[in-house]
Scaffold this active site. Sequence first.
Site, mmCIF file in Angstrom:
data_model
loop_
_atom_site.group_PDB
_atom_site.id
_atom_site.type_symbol
_atom_site.label_atom_id
_atom_site.label_comp_id
_atom_site.label_asym_id
_atom_site.label_seq_id
_atom_site.Cartn_x
_atom_site.Cartn_y
_atom_site.Cartn_z
ATOM 1 N N LYS A 137 0.869 -1.184 0.000
ATOM 2 C CA LYS A 137 0.000 0.000 0.000
ATOM 3 C C LYS A 137 0.902 1.229 0.000
ATOM 4 O O LYS A 137 1.917 1.253 0.712
ATOM 5 C CB LYS A 137 -0.896 -0.042 1.243
ATOM 6 C CG LYS A 137 -1.912 1.100 1.330
ATOM 7 C CD LYS A 137 -2.796 0.929 2.572
ATOM 8 C CE LYS A 137 -3.876 2.004 2.660
ATOM 9 N NZ LYS A 137 -4.762 1.844 3.830
ATOM 10 N N SER A 161 -9.739 1.712 2.951
ATOM 11 C CA SER A 161 -8.926 2.530 2.079
ATOM 12 C C SER A 161 -7.866 1.751 1.300
ATOM 13 O O SER A 161 -7.329 2.261 0.325
ATOM 14 C CB SER A 161 -8.229 3.602 2.916
ATOM 15 O OG SER A 161 -7.328 3.000 3.830
ATOM 16 N N SER A 163 -9.898 -0.757 7.076
ATOM 17 C CA SER A 163 -9.304 -0.627 5.740
ATOM 18 C C SER A 163 -8.592 -1.850 5.178
ATOM 19 O O SER A 163 -8.234 -1.856 4.007
ATOM 20 C CB SER A 163 -8.331 0.543 5.709
ATOM 21 O OG SER A 163 -9.061 1.725 5.558
HETATM 22 N N1 GLN Z 1 -13.201 3.923 6.325
HETATM 23 C C1 GLN Z 1 -12.658 4.367 7.564
HETATM 24 C C2 GLN Z 1 -12.300 5.829 7.452
HETATM 25 O O1 GLN Z 1 -12.617 6.395 6.482
HETATM 26 C C3 GLN Z 1 -11.456 3.530 7.951
HETATM 27 C C4 GLN Z 1 -10.273 3.824 7.123
HETATM 28 C C5 GLN Z 1 -9.079 3.021 7.523
HETATM 29 O O2 GLN Z 1 -9.172 1.980 8.165
HETATM 30 N N2 GLN Z 1 -7.915 3.527 7.164
HETATM 31 O O3 GLN Z 1 -11.712 6.412 8.307
#
Ligand code: GLN
Length: 485
Positions: free
Chosen positions: A78, A153, A177
Amino acid sequence: MGLDQLTINELQEKLKNGEVSATQITQSVFSRIDAVEDKVHSYILLMKEEALAAAAQADKNIKKGDIKSLTGIPIALKDIVCTKGITTTCGSHILHNFIPPYNATVVEKLSQAGAIFVGKANMDEFAMGSSTETSYFGPTRNPWDLKRIPGGSSGGSATAVAADECIASIGSDTGGSIRQPAALCGVVGMKPTYGRVSRFGLIAFASSLDQIGPFTKDVQDCAIMMNVLAGYDPKESTSVNAEVPDYRQFIGRDIKGWKVGIPKEYFIEGIDAEVNAAAKKAIKVIEQSGGQCMDINLPHTQYCVAVYYIIAPAEASSNLARYDGVKYGFRSAEVRDLLEMYKTTRQQGFGAEVKRRIMIGTYALSAGYYDAYYKKASQVRALIKKDFEEAFKICDVILTPTTPTPAFKIGEKTNNPLQMYLSDIFTISANLAGIPGISVPCGFTKRGLPIGVQFLAGHFEEGKLIQVASAYEKNAKIEKRRPAL
Ligand code: GLN
Protein backbone atom coordinates in the site's frame (compact mmCIF):
# COMPACT_ATOMS: atom_id res chain seq x y z
CA MET A 1 -3.45 -22.04 -14.25
CA GLY A 2 -1.04 -19.08 -14.40
CA LEU A 3 1.63 -18.78 -11.73
CA ASP A 4 0.06 -15.46 -10.72
CA GLN A 5 -3.01 -17.39 -9.51
CA LEU A 6 -1.11 -19.57 -7.04
CA THR A 7 -0.62 -19.01 -3.31
CA ILE A 8 2.66 -18.26 -1.55
CA ASN A 9 2.60 -21.78 -0.17
CA GLU A 10 2.13 -23.39 -3.59
CA LEU A 11 4.77 -21.22 -5.24
CA GLN A 12 7.29 -21.91 -2.49
CA GLU A 13 6.90 -25.64 -3.13
CA LYS A 14 7.51 -25.13 -6.83
CA LEU A 15 10.51 -22.89 -6.20
CA LYS A 16 12.02 -25.40 -3.81
CA ASN A 17 11.77 -28.34 -6.18
CA GLY A 18 13.04 -26.27 -9.09
CA GLU A 19 9.81 -26.47 -11.07
CA VAL A 20 9.64 -22.69 -11.53
CA SER A 21 11.95 -19.73 -11.06
CA ALA A 22 11.36 -16.44 -9.29
CA THR A 23 11.81 -14.75 -12.66
CA GLN A 24 9.00 -16.81 -14.18
CA ILE A 25 6.68 -15.99 -11.30
CA THR A 26 7.49 -12.28 -11.51
CA GLN A 27 7.03 -12.25 -15.28
CA SER A 28 3.71 -14.01 -14.91
CA VAL A 29 2.53 -11.35 -12.44
CA PHE A 30 3.62 -8.51 -14.74
CA SER A 31 1.92 -10.00 -17.80
CA ARG A 32 -1.25 -10.27 -15.76
CA ILE A 33 -0.79 -6.61 -14.80
CA ASP A 34 -0.37 -5.73 -18.49
CA ALA A 35 -3.66 -7.50 -19.21
CA VAL A 36 -5.90 -6.12 -16.45
CA GLU A 37 -4.37 -3.06 -14.78
CA ASP A 38 -6.08 -0.61 -17.15
CA LYS A 39 -9.44 -1.93 -16.04
CA VAL A 40 -8.81 -2.25 -12.31
CA HIS A 41 -6.16 0.38 -11.46
CA SER A 42 -4.68 -1.35 -8.43
CA TYR A 43 -1.38 0.52 -8.57
CA ILE A 44 -0.12 4.07 -8.25
CA LEU A 45 3.39 2.97 -9.19
CA LEU A 46 4.78 -0.22 -10.74
CA MET A 47 8.34 -1.35 -10.01
CA LYS A 48 8.90 -3.77 -12.88
CA GLU A 49 12.60 -3.17 -13.39
CA GLU A 50 13.44 -3.44 -9.69
CA ALA A 51 11.19 -6.50 -9.39
CA LEU A 52 12.85 -8.37 -12.26
CA ALA A 53 16.30 -7.54 -10.87
CA ALA A 54 15.21 -8.80 -7.43
CA ALA A 55 13.82 -11.96 -9.06
CA ALA A 56 17.13 -12.64 -10.83
CA GLN A 57 18.90 -12.25 -7.49
CA ALA A 58 16.35 -14.56 -5.84
CA ASP A 59 17.04 -17.21 -8.47
CA LYS A 60 20.76 -17.00 -7.72
CA ASN A 61 20.05 -17.36 -4.01
CA ILE A 62 17.78 -20.36 -4.59
CA LYS A 63 20.56 -22.06 -6.58
CA LYS A 64 22.82 -21.61 -3.55
CA GLY A 65 20.13 -23.19 -1.36
CA ASP A 66 19.35 -19.86 0.29
CA ILE A 67 15.55 -19.83 0.33
CA LYS A 68 13.58 -17.82 2.88
CA SER A 69 9.86 -17.75 3.62
CA LEU A 70 9.03 -15.23 0.87
CA THR A 71 11.89 -15.77 -1.56
CA GLY A 72 10.70 -15.03 -5.08
CA ILE A 73 7.18 -14.04 -4.04
CA PRO A 74 5.76 -10.85 -5.68
CA ILE A 75 4.16 -8.61 -3.05
CA ALA A 76 2.33 -5.27 -3.42
CA LEU A 77 2.72 -2.50 -0.85
CA LYS A 78 0.00 0.00 0.00
CA ASP A 79 1.39 3.41 -0.90
CA ILE A 80 1.26 4.42 2.76
CA VAL A 81 4.43 2.55 3.77
CA CYS A 82 7.71 4.33 3.18
CA THR A 83 10.00 2.82 0.58
CA LYS A 84 13.55 4.16 0.44
CA GLY A 85 14.24 5.97 -2.82
CA ILE A 86 10.76 5.16 -4.18
CA THR A 87 7.89 7.65 -4.28
CA THR A 88 5.40 7.20 -1.44
CA THR A 89 2.29 9.33 -2.01
CA CYS A 90 -0.30 8.15 0.52
CA GLY A 91 -2.77 8.69 -2.33
CA SER A 92 -2.37 12.46 -1.97
CA HIS A 93 -1.36 15.40 -4.12
CA ILE A 94 0.54 16.82 -1.15
CA LEU A 95 2.95 13.83 -1.20
CA HIS A 96 2.84 13.11 -4.95
CA ASN A 97 6.61 13.73 -5.21
CA PHE A 98 7.74 12.50 -1.78
CA ILE A 99 10.69 10.10 -1.88
CA PRO A 100 11.38 8.70 1.59
CA PRO A 101 15.01 8.41 2.70
CA TYR A 102 14.24 5.19 4.64
CA ASN A 103 12.19 2.01 4.56
CA ALA A 104 9.28 1.19 6.85
CA THR A 105 10.12 -1.69 9.19
CA VAL A 106 7.61 -3.94 7.41
CA VAL A 107 9.32 -3.20 4.08
CA GLU A 108 12.68 -4.15 5.62
CA LYS A 109 11.20 -7.33 7.07
CA LEU A 110 9.54 -8.39 3.82
CA SER A 111 12.70 -7.65 1.92
CA GLN A 112 14.80 -9.68 4.35
CA ALA A 113 12.34 -12.55 3.95
CA GLY A 114 13.06 -12.49 0.20
CA ALA A 115 9.88 -10.78 -1.08
CA ILE A 116 9.86 -9.09 -4.48
CA PHE A 117 8.05 -5.74 -4.55
CA VAL A 118 5.67 -5.33 -7.48
CA GLY A 119 4.61 -1.75 -6.84
CA LYS A 120 2.79 0.74 -4.64
CA ALA A 121 -0.94 0.09 -4.39
CA ASN A 122 -3.68 2.69 -4.72
CA MET A 123 -5.58 3.88 -1.65
CA ASP A 124 -7.92 6.54 -0.36
CA GLU A 125 -6.06 9.77 0.33
CA PHE A 126 -4.28 9.38 3.70
CA ALA A 127 -6.31 6.17 4.16
CA MET A 128 -9.47 8.20 4.79
CA GLY A 129 -12.28 6.39 3.05
CA SER A 130 -14.02 3.10 2.40
CA SER A 131 -14.03 3.01 -1.39
CA THR A 132 -10.62 4.11 -2.76
CA GLU A 133 -12.49 6.92 -4.53
CA THR A 134 -10.67 9.71 -2.67
CA SER A 135 -7.26 8.84 -4.16
CA TYR A 136 -5.61 11.77 -5.95
CA PHE A 137 -4.64 9.21 -8.60
CA GLY A 138 -8.19 8.18 -9.45
CA PRO A 139 -10.37 5.32 -8.24
CA THR A 140 -9.63 1.59 -8.16
CA ARG A 141 -12.36 -0.67 -9.51
CA ASN A 142 -13.70 -3.89 -8.09
CA PRO A 143 -12.48 -6.78 -10.30
CA TRP A 144 -15.79 -8.61 -9.74
CA ASP A 145 -17.77 -5.71 -11.20
CA LEU A 146 -15.85 -2.79 -12.66
CA LYS A 147 -18.74 -0.40 -11.97
CA ARG A 148 -18.32 -1.01 -8.27
CA ILE A 149 -15.88 0.11 -5.58
CA PRO A 150 -13.33 -2.36 -4.17
CA GLY A 151 -13.71 -1.04 -0.62
CA GLY A 152 -11.07 1.04 1.06
CA SER A 153 -8.93 2.53 2.08
CA SER A 154 -6.54 -0.28 1.01
CA GLY A 155 -8.54 -0.87 -2.19
CA GLY A 156 -5.52 -1.33 -4.48
CA SER A 157 -3.93 -3.86 -2.13
CA ALA A 158 -7.16 -5.90 -2.14
CA THR A 159 -7.75 -5.80 -5.90
CA ALA A 160 -4.11 -6.58 -6.68
CA VAL A 161 -4.51 -9.89 -4.80
CA ALA A 162 -8.05 -10.58 -6.10
CA ALA A 163 -7.08 -9.88 -9.74
CA ASP A 164 -3.80 -11.85 -9.44
CA GLU A 165 -1.66 -8.75 -10.00
CA CYS A 166 0.49 -9.93 -7.07
CA ILE A 167 0.54 -12.97 -4.78
CA ALA A 168 -0.05 -11.12 -1.51
CA SER A 169 -0.03 -7.53 -0.33
CA ILE A 170 0.23 -5.18 2.62
CA GLY A 171 -2.46 -2.79 3.77
CA SER A 172 -3.22 -0.68 6.82
CA ASP A 173 -6.37 -0.75 8.92
CA THR A 174 -7.48 2.18 11.08
CA GLY A 175 -11.21 1.43 11.08
CA GLY A 176 -11.56 -1.47 8.67
CA SER A 177 -9.30 -0.63 5.74
CA ILE A 178 -7.92 -4.16 5.42
CA ARG A 179 -10.94 -6.26 6.39
CA GLN A 180 -13.60 -4.30 4.48
CA PRO A 181 -11.85 -4.31 1.06
CA ALA A 182 -10.80 -7.95 1.64
CA ALA A 183 -14.48 -8.84 2.12
CA LEU A 184 -15.64 -6.86 -0.92
CA CYS A 185 -12.94 -8.35 -3.17
CA GLY A 186 -13.15 -11.97 -1.98
CA VAL A 187 -9.71 -12.32 -0.36
CA VAL A 188 -8.37 -12.87 3.17
CA GLY A 189 -7.36 -9.77 5.17
CA MET A 190 -6.08 -9.49 8.73
CA LYS A 191 -5.76 -6.55 11.08
CA PRO A 192 -3.36 -7.63 13.82
CA THR A 193 -3.47 -6.52 17.47
CA TYR A 194 -2.42 -2.90 18.02
CA GLY A 195 1.30 -3.20 18.77
CA ARG A 196 1.83 -6.55 17.03
CA VAL A 197 3.27 -5.11 13.81
CA SER A 198 5.61 -2.12 13.77
CA ARG A 199 4.18 1.14 12.48
CA PHE A 200 7.64 2.62 11.89
CA GLY A 201 7.53 4.13 8.40
CA LEU A 202 3.75 3.86 8.12
CA ILE A 203 2.43 7.32 7.28
CA ALA A 204 0.24 8.16 10.27
CA PHE A 205 -3.51 8.66 9.99
CA ALA A 206 -4.80 7.99 13.53
CA SER A 207 -1.86 6.75 15.55
CA SER A 208 -3.82 5.00 18.31
CA LEU A 209 -5.81 2.97 15.75
CA ASP A 210 -3.50 2.35 12.76
CA GLN A 211 -2.13 -1.15 12.22
CA ILE A 212 -0.46 -2.85 9.25
CA GLY A 213 -1.57 -6.27 8.04
CA PRO A 214 -1.65 -8.67 5.07
CA PHE A 215 -4.03 -9.46 2.19
CA THR A 216 -3.69 -13.02 0.89
CA LYS A 217 -5.41 -15.58 -1.33
CA ASP A 218 -6.01 -17.95 1.58
CA VAL A 219 -5.64 -18.33 5.34
CA GLN A 220 -2.40 -20.32 5.17
CA ASP A 221 -0.75 -17.45 3.29
CA CYS A 222 -2.02 -15.05 5.95
CA ALA A 223 -0.12 -17.12 8.53
CA ILE A 224 3.02 -17.04 6.37
CA MET A 225 2.81 -13.25 6.01
CA MET A 226 2.14 -12.74 9.73
CA ASN A 227 5.26 -14.74 10.54
CA VAL A 228 7.24 -12.12 8.66
CA LEU A 229 5.37 -8.99 9.75
CA ALA A 230 4.81 -9.54 13.47
CA GLY A 231 7.29 -8.68 16.17
CA TYR A 232 8.84 -6.05 18.37
CA ASP A 233 10.58 -3.05 16.85
CA PRO A 234 12.76 -0.86 19.09
CA LYS A 235 12.18 1.99 16.62
CA GLU A 236 8.44 2.07 17.38
CA SER A 237 7.30 2.94 20.89
CA THR A 238 3.89 1.25 20.71
CA SER A 239 5.22 -2.01 19.31
CA VAL A 240 4.95 -4.69 21.97
CA ASN A 241 7.77 -6.94 23.05
CA ALA A 242 5.79 -10.16 23.23
CA GLU A 243 6.67 -13.55 21.85
CA VAL A 244 5.52 -14.25 18.28
CA PRO A 245 4.37 -17.82 17.68
CA ASP A 246 4.84 -19.60 14.36
CA TYR A 247 1.39 -18.86 12.95
CA ARG A 248 1.56 -21.78 10.53
CA GLN A 249 1.07 -24.20 13.43
CA PHE A 250 -2.56 -23.02 13.71
CA ILE A 251 -3.44 -24.08 10.16
CA GLY A 252 -5.56 -27.21 9.90
CA ARG A 253 -6.19 -27.58 13.65
CA ASP A 254 -9.78 -28.22 14.62
CA ILE A 255 -11.94 -25.95 16.79
CA LYS A 256 -13.83 -28.68 18.68
CA GLY A 257 -15.42 -27.27 21.80
CA TRP A 258 -14.52 -23.66 20.98
CA LYS A 259 -17.04 -21.10 22.11
CA VAL A 260 -17.85 -18.69 19.31
CA GLY A 261 -19.67 -15.52 20.33
CA ILE A 262 -22.39 -14.13 18.06
CA PRO A 263 -23.05 -10.51 19.08
CA LYS A 264 -26.67 -9.61 18.41
CA GLU A 265 -25.64 -5.97 17.89
CA TYR A 266 -23.99 -7.01 14.60
CA PHE A 267 -27.09 -8.62 13.11
CA ILE A 268 -29.17 -5.51 12.83
CA GLU A 269 -31.90 -4.10 10.67
CA GLY A 270 -30.58 -2.45 7.53
CA ILE A 271 -27.92 -5.07 6.88
CA ASP A 272 -28.14 -6.51 3.36
CA ALA A 273 -30.24 -9.70 3.24
CA GLU A 274 -27.67 -11.72 1.29
CA VAL A 275 -24.85 -10.65 3.63
CA ASN A 276 -26.99 -11.58 6.62
CA ALA A 277 -27.80 -14.98 5.11
CA ALA A 278 -24.12 -15.64 4.34
CA ALA A 279 -23.11 -14.83 7.92
CA LYS A 280 -25.85 -17.11 9.26
CA LYS A 281 -24.57 -19.86 7.00
CA ALA A 282 -21.06 -19.28 8.34
CA ILE A 283 -22.41 -19.82 11.87
CA LYS A 284 -23.74 -23.23 10.72
CA VAL A 285 -20.35 -24.15 9.27
CA ILE A 286 -18.65 -23.23 12.55
CA GLU A 287 -21.11 -25.45 14.41
CA GLN A 288 -20.52 -28.32 11.98
CA SER A 289 -16.80 -27.83 12.61
CA GLY A 290 -17.30 -28.48 16.32
CA GLY A 291 -17.61 -24.88 17.52
CA GLN A 292 -20.35 -23.93 19.96
CA CYS A 293 -21.98 -20.72 18.87
CA MET A 294 -23.47 -18.61 21.66
CA ASP A 295 -25.29 -15.29 21.78
CA ILE A 296 -23.27 -12.55 23.41
CA ASN A 297 -23.72 -8.85 24.05
CA LEU A 298 -21.42 -6.01 23.14
CA PRO A 299 -23.66 -3.32 24.61
CA HIS A 300 -21.67 -0.24 23.55
CA THR A 301 -21.55 -1.21 19.86
CA GLN A 302 -23.97 1.54 18.87
CA TYR A 303 -21.40 4.19 19.87
CA CYS A 304 -18.48 2.81 17.83
CA VAL A 305 -18.94 4.85 14.66
CA ALA A 306 -19.51 8.10 16.57
CA VAL A 307 -16.51 7.53 18.85
CA TYR A 308 -14.31 6.65 15.89
CA TYR A 309 -15.32 9.76 13.95
CA ILE A 310 -14.16 11.91 16.85
CA ILE A 311 -10.94 10.09 17.77
CA ALA A 312 -9.70 9.32 14.25
CA PRO A 313 -10.15 12.87 12.85
CA ALA A 314 -8.73 14.38 16.06
CA GLU A 315 -5.53 12.35 15.72
CA ALA A 316 -5.47 12.95 11.96
CA SER A 317 -5.74 16.73 12.37
CA SER A 318 -2.65 16.62 14.53
CA ASN A 319 -0.72 14.14 12.36
CA LEU A 320 -1.46 16.05 9.16
CA ALA A 321 -0.27 19.39 10.57
CA ARG A 322 3.22 18.48 9.35
CA TYR A 323 2.28 18.82 5.67
CA ASP A 324 2.97 22.48 5.15
CA GLY A 325 5.09 22.62 2.00
CA VAL A 326 8.28 23.45 3.89
CA LYS A 327 10.45 20.34 4.05
CA TYR A 328 9.01 17.89 1.54
CA GLY A 329 6.08 17.16 -0.72
CA PHE A 330 4.00 19.58 -2.76
CA ARG A 331 4.44 23.35 -2.32
CA SER A 332 2.17 25.87 -3.97
CA ALA A 333 4.10 28.15 -6.33
CA GLU A 334 1.82 31.17 -6.48
CA VAL A 335 2.51 32.77 -3.09
CA ARG A 336 3.79 36.06 -1.75
CA ASP A 337 4.61 35.27 1.87
CA LEU A 338 5.03 32.42 4.33
CA LEU A 339 1.50 32.37 5.68
CA GLU A 340 0.03 32.34 2.20
CA MET A 341 2.42 29.52 1.31
CA TYR A 342 1.12 27.37 4.18
CA LYS A 343 -2.48 28.14 3.34
CA THR A 344 -2.41 27.59 -0.40
CA THR A 345 -0.18 24.52 -0.12
CA ARG A 346 -2.70 22.85 2.17
CA GLN A 347 -5.67 24.15 0.23
CA GLN A 348 -4.33 22.79 -3.07
CA GLY A 349 -2.53 19.76 -1.64
CA PHE A 350 -5.36 18.05 0.27
CA GLY A 351 -8.59 16.64 -1.14
CA ALA A 352 -12.08 17.33 0.21
CA GLU A 353 -12.38 14.31 2.53
CA VAL A 354 -9.01 15.01 4.17
CA LYS A 355 -9.98 18.65 4.73
CA ARG A 356 -13.30 17.54 6.22
CA ARG A 357 -11.48 15.29 8.71
CA ILE A 358 -8.97 18.00 9.62
CA MET A 359 -11.82 20.40 10.35
CA ILE A 360 -13.80 17.88 12.41
CA GLY A 361 -10.66 16.90 14.31
CA THR A 362 -9.51 20.43 14.98
CA TYR A 363 -12.97 21.29 16.25
CA ALA A 364 -13.13 18.25 18.54
CA LEU A 365 -9.76 19.16 20.06
CA SER A 366 -10.34 22.90 20.44
CA ALA A 367 -10.47 24.58 23.84
CA GLY A 368 -13.98 24.42 25.25
CA TYR A 369 -14.95 21.40 23.16
CA TYR A 370 -12.16 19.00 24.09
CA ASP A 371 -13.97 17.65 27.18
CA ALA A 372 -17.32 17.38 25.44
CA TYR A 373 -15.98 15.52 22.41
CA TYR A 374 -12.49 14.07 22.59
CA LYS A 375 -12.47 13.27 26.29
CA LYS A 376 -15.98 11.85 26.20
CA ALA A 377 -15.13 9.73 23.15
CA SER A 378 -12.03 8.38 24.89
CA GLN A 379 -14.14 7.39 27.90
CA VAL A 380 -16.69 5.59 25.74
CA ARG A 381 -13.81 3.92 23.90
CA ALA A 382 -12.75 2.40 27.24
CA LEU A 383 -16.28 0.97 27.64
CA ILE A 384 -16.14 -0.54 24.14
CA LYS A 385 -12.85 -2.18 25.00
CA LYS A 386 -14.36 -3.50 28.23
CA ASP A 387 -17.27 -5.05 26.29
CA PHE A 388 -14.74 -7.20 24.43
CA GLU A 389 -12.79 -8.07 27.59
CA GLU A 390 -16.02 -9.33 29.15
CA ALA A 391 -16.96 -11.24 25.99
CA PHE A 392 -13.59 -12.99 25.76
CA LYS A 393 -14.03 -14.25 29.33
CA ILE A 394 -16.78 -16.50 28.00
CA CYS A 395 -15.87 -17.14 24.37
CA ASP A 396 -12.75 -17.91 22.33
CA VAL A 397 -13.56 -15.85 19.27
CA ILE A 398 -16.42 -13.70 17.93
CA LEU A 399 -18.09 -14.07 14.53
CA THR A 400 -19.73 -11.15 12.67
CA PRO A 401 -20.37 -10.09 9.09
CA THR A 402 -17.38 -8.01 7.90
CA THR A 403 -19.48 -5.39 6.11
CA PRO A 404 -23.16 -4.43 6.12
CA THR A 405 -23.45 -4.65 2.31
CA PRO A 406 -21.57 -6.05 -0.67
CA ALA A 407 -19.58 -3.65 -2.91
CA PHE A 408 -21.61 -0.57 -3.87
CA LYS A 409 -21.43 1.41 -7.09
CA ILE A 410 -18.70 3.94 -7.81
CA GLY A 411 -20.08 7.40 -7.03
CA GLU A 412 -23.02 6.02 -5.03
CA LYS A 413 -21.87 7.41 -1.67
CA THR A 414 -19.37 10.13 -2.55
CA ASN A 415 -21.85 12.90 -1.80
CA ASN A 416 -23.01 11.35 1.43
CA PRO A 417 -20.08 11.03 3.85
CA LEU A 418 -22.31 9.70 6.64
CA GLN A 419 -23.49 6.79 4.46
CA MET A 420 -19.87 6.14 3.52
CA TYR A 421 -18.84 6.12 7.21
CA LEU A 422 -21.39 3.38 7.91
CA SER A 423 -19.48 0.97 5.64
CA ASP A 424 -17.19 0.30 8.59
CA ILE A 425 -19.88 -0.22 11.19
CA PHE A 426 -18.68 -3.81 11.94
CA THR A 427 -14.93 -3.26 11.69
CA ILE A 428 -14.28 -0.06 13.68
CA SER A 429 -14.81 -1.69 17.09
CA ALA A 430 -11.69 -3.86 16.74
CA ASN A 431 -9.52 -0.79 16.16
CA LEU A 432 -11.05 1.06 19.11
CA ALA A 433 -10.43 -1.98 21.34
CA GLY A 434 -7.01 -2.74 19.83
CA ILE A 435 -7.94 -6.39 19.18
CA PRO A 436 -7.12 -8.43 16.05
CA GLY A 437 -9.63 -9.30 13.34
CA ILE A 438 -9.66 -11.29 10.12
CA SER A 439 -12.04 -11.29 7.16
CA VAL A 440 -12.44 -14.53 5.21
CA PRO A 441 -14.51 -15.07 2.02
CA CYS A 442 -17.87 -16.65 2.88
CA GLY A 443 -19.76 -16.71 -0.42
CA PHE A 444 -21.17 -14.63 -3.25
CA THR A 445 -24.33 -12.65 -3.84
CA LYS A 446 -26.67 -13.61 -6.69
CA ARG A 447 -24.99 -10.97 -8.85
CA GLY A 448 -21.63 -12.61 -8.12
CA LEU A 449 -20.18 -10.15 -5.61
CA PRO A 450 -18.00 -11.57 -2.82
CA ILE A 451 -19.09 -11.52 0.84
CA GLY A 452 -16.81 -11.77 3.90
CA VAL A 453 -17.19 -13.08 7.43
CA GLN A 454 -15.17 -11.53 10.26
CA PHE A 455 -13.63 -13.26 13.27
CA LEU A 456 -12.37 -11.26 16.26
CA ALA A 457 -10.18 -12.45 19.15
CA GLY A 458 -8.53 -11.06 22.29
CA HIS A 459 -5.28 -9.10 22.25
CA PHE A 460 -2.37 -11.01 20.67
CA GLU A 461 -4.56 -13.98 19.80
CA GLU A 462 -3.93 -13.86 16.05
CA GLY A 463 -3.17 -17.59 16.34
CA LYS A 464 -6.77 -18.26 17.35
CA LEU A 465 -8.00 -16.22 14.38
CA ILE A 466 -5.86 -18.23 12.00
CA GLN A 467 -7.08 -21.45 13.57
CA VAL A 468 -10.78 -20.60 13.34
CA ALA A 469 -10.44 -19.02 9.88
CA SER A 470 -8.54 -22.04 8.61
CA ALA A 471 -11.14 -24.46 10.01
CA TYR A 472 -13.89 -22.32 8.51
CA GLU A 473 -12.17 -22.12 5.12
CA LYS A 474 -11.68 -25.88 5.06
CA ASN A 475 -15.24 -26.78 6.01
CA ALA A 476 -17.18 -24.01 4.25
CA LYS A 477 -15.72 -25.08 0.91
CA ILE A 478 -16.53 -21.75 -0.70
CA GLU A 479 -16.37 -22.18 -4.43
CA LYS A 480 -13.03 -21.00 -5.88
CA ARG A 481 -14.09 -18.44 -8.46
CA ARG A 482 -11.98 -15.85 -10.20
CA PRO A 483 -13.19 -12.49 -11.44
CA ALA A 484 -13.85 -12.50 -15.18
CA LEU A 485 -11.72 -9.62 -16.35
N1 GLN B 1 -13.20 3.92 6.32
C1 GLN B 1 -12.66 4.37 7.56
C2 GLN B 1 -12.30 5.83 7.45
O1 GLN B 1 -12.62 6.39 6.48
C3 GLN B 1 -11.46 3.53 7.95
C4 GLN B 1 -10.27 3.82 7.12
C5 GLN B 1 -9.08 3.02 7.52
O2 GLN B 1 -9.17 1.98 8.16
N2 GLN B 1 -7.91 3.53 7.16
O3 GLN B 1 -11.71 6.41 8.31
